[in-house]
Scaffold this motif. Structure first.
Motif, PDB file in Angstrom:
ATOM      1  N   LEU A  38       8.920  -8.819  -0.077  1.00 10.61           N
ATOM      2  CA  LEU A  38       9.469  -7.594  -0.658  1.00 10.61           C
ATOM      3  C   LEU A  38      10.873  -7.857  -1.181  1.00 10.61           C
ATOM      4  N   SER A  62       3.194   1.181   2.367  1.00 12.20           N
ATOM      5  CA  SER A  62       4.248   1.515   1.409  1.00 12.20           C
ATOM      6  C   SER A  62       5.595   1.561   2.110  1.00 12.20           C
ATOM      7  N   TYR A  73       7.596   0.614  -2.935  1.00 14.08           N
ATOM      8  CA  TYR A  73       6.529  -0.375  -3.038  1.00 14.08           C
ATOM      9  C   TYR A  73       5.297   0.263  -2.411  1.00 14.08           C
ATOM     10  N   TRP A  78       5.469  -1.850  -7.656  1.00 11.38           N
ATOM     11  CA  TRP A  78       6.860  -1.460  -7.468  1.00 11.38           C
ATOM     12  C   TRP A  78       7.212  -0.362  -8.447  1.00 11.38           C
TER      13      TRP A  78
END
Length: 141
Positions: A38, A62, A73, A78
């Motif tokens: 991430l 998420s 995300y 994204w």
């Protein structure tokens, strides 16, 4: 296998690793597994996390920043407010996702020629594939 229950917590983002994310929730550090690294979140960001618990593993569905520029995300996509920095070539540009002088700019690849004015703030939808950011849509600019 029983039913998977969707759970939600709010906490403070600590850090991202290759396939996990650490979030502090009520003084306890929870580790969530992810399918990819991430990007965009910084230590101290207030976040909301939706996840499923499977065996003792918390699978992230998420994560969303609660305040500041929009960043979320969800299932591999994204949604983020970014700042256009500069074109590298016709289909690649640098952008600022972190809004921090201590973080590097990210690269975004496009499917066709793309350019705009330096400093333009835009909201985009993108995916990450093989460590590369790929623009799907400019939502607003």
């Amino acid at each position: 296998m029983g039913d998977q229950q969707l759970l939600y917590v709010e906490g403070m983002f600590i850090c991202a690793h290759e396939r996990t994310v650490d979030v502090q929730v009520k003084g306890e550090t929870l580790t969530f597994t992810t399918t990819e690294r991430l990007i965009g979140f910084c230590a101290g960001d207030d976040v909301g996390v939706a996840f499923c618990e499977i065996s003792d593993e918390k699978k992230l569905i998420s994560i969303e920043r609660q305040d500041g520029p929009p960043l979320s995300y969800v299932n591999g996509e994204w949604f983020a407010e970014i700042i256009f920095i500069d074109s590298i070539d016709a289909t690649t540009f640098l952008f600022d996702l972190y809004r921090s002088p201590y973080r590097d700019h990210e690269r975004m690849m496009t499917n066709g020629p793309f350019s705009c004015e330096r400093g333009t703030i835009m909201t985009v939808l993108f995916i990450r594939q093989d460590g590369k950011n790929i623009l799907k849509k400019v939502v607003s600019a």
